[in-house]
Scaffold this active site. Structure first.
Site, mmCIF file in Angstrom:
data_model
loop_
_atom_site.group_PDB
_atom_site.id
_atom_site.type_symbol
_atom_site.label_atom_id
_atom_site.label_comp_id
_atom_site.label_asym_id
_atom_site.label_seq_id
_atom_site.Cartn_x
_atom_site.Cartn_y
_atom_site.Cartn_z
ATOM 1 N N SER A 188 0.798 -1.227 0.000
ATOM 2 C CA SER A 188 0.000 0.000 0.000
ATOM 3 C C SER A 188 0.832 1.280 0.000
ATOM 4 O O SER A 188 0.481 2.259 -0.661
ATOM 5 C CB SER A 188 -0.945 0.015 1.202
ATOM 6 O OG SER A 188 -1.735 -1.139 1.232
ATOM 7 N N HIS B 297 1.188 4.579 4.302
ATOM 8 C CA HIS B 297 0.419 5.171 3.209
ATOM 9 C C HIS B 297 0.804 6.638 3.003
ATOM 10 O O HIS B 297 1.051 7.078 1.880
ATOM 11 C CB HIS B 297 -1.079 5.085 3.498
ATOM 12 C CG HIS B 297 -1.590 3.692 3.605
ATOM 13 N ND1 HIS B 297 -2.873 3.398 4.004
ATOM 14 C CD2 HIS B 297 -0.986 2.496 3.351
ATOM 15 C CE1 HIS B 297 -3.044 2.075 3.995
ATOM 16 N NE2 HIS B 297 -1.908 1.512 3.612
#
Length: 291
Positions: free
Chosen positions: A214, A267
């Site tokens: 991610s 992230h």
């Protein structure tokens, strides 16, 4: 179309069926006879020999931005269909061809490694694999030289089918575009930068028990986002709606309302890494126009 394909001359071959049809229909809208035929699992665009040079110039313009509205309009407005020779590749073969054509060796290698590790984990080796590739339990020079792969290892490990499907889909789509436009070295640099920065940040915040691509996915999102803003001529574009959705998802992770635990720091740092590298590449207009 207005003529037999036997009287037409091959202009160019492409891997994608829809691109071949789109361009052929556009040629027809410009009163240039055209057809598409399948040859060696590629789609060959044919055109009138008398208009070959003009068609070549139009193709060079088309390939720079095949999604331009005028090409779509020509496809809709064309009252005729573009003929295609039958007995071409199967549906599965076409899908596979398009999948491989979009992404280069770097994109596909990381995609495949993620899935191989995931398959190994669901076949019963989850903890064994995780123990081999998770981030360092403690940061030190000795630990780094003992197993440097742990610096990036967590990005290859996924905890669920939804987790890996979401991450690898975006990686293939955006990483593939970056590799095609900017080259293998650029994508490798972006991957390594974002993987190291996002893993290190997540480790500092929550320790070594995390995984997933991610952070790198948010890096390619950030790269394409800023490349589209700073250097639109490169053709790396992500719609505002998609950017807004991914940023909103990032925000939801930080306010802790999602049913799953998110690696929010990874992230955010991945996104910043991608934006930063795109800014380094494209902030100076004179620099990237020359390339």
């Amino acid at each position: 179309m207005t003529g037999s394909s036997h009287s037409l001359q091959p202009l160019v071959s492409v891997h994608q069926h829809n691109i071949a049809l789109l361009f052929s229909n556009y040629l027809i809208s410009q009163n240039i006879e055209s057809a598409v035929q399948i040859e060696d699992e590629q789609f060959v665009i044919l055109c009138s020999p008398e208009r070959y040079e003009q068609a070549r110039e139009i193709f060079n313009e088309f390939i720079e931005n095949p999604h331009d509205v005028k090409y779509q309009q020509a496809a809709w407005q064309s009252s005729e269909t573009t003929n295609i020779v039958q007995n071409g590749p199967s549906f599965f073969s076409t899908i596979k061809q398009q999948f491989l054509a979009h992404a280069g060796v770097v994109t596909l290698s990381i995609f495949a490694l993620c899935w191989l590790i995931y398959l190994g984990s669901i076949l019963g080796w989850q903890m064994t694999i995780f123990n081999e590739i998770h981030f360092f339990n403690k940061l030190s020079v000795a630990h780094f030289f003992e197993n440097p792969f742990r610096l990036i290892g967590p990005v290859f490990f996924h905890f669920s089918l939804l987790h890996i499907a979401f991450n690898t889909m975006w990686w293939w789509q955006l990483g593939g575009s970056i590799e095609k436009v900017m080259g293998k070295a650029e994508l490798i640099q972006l991957f390594l930068l974002s993987a190291i920065v996002s893993n290190l940040g997540q480790f500092i915040v929550s320790g070594p028990n995390f995984g997933g691509l991610s952070g790198v996915v948010y890096a390619v999102v950030g790269y394409v986002w800023w490349a589209g803003w700073l250097a639109p001529e490169k053709g790396l574009v992500l719609s505002k709606a998609i950017i807004g959705l991914l940023l909103f998802w990032l925000l939801l992770g930080f306010v802790d309302v999602l049913p799953v635990k998110m690696a929010n720091t990874a992230h955010l740092l991945g996104l910043i890494s991608g934006c930063f590298l795109a800014w380094l590449r494209f902030a100076n207009p004179a620099k990237h126009i020359e390339k």
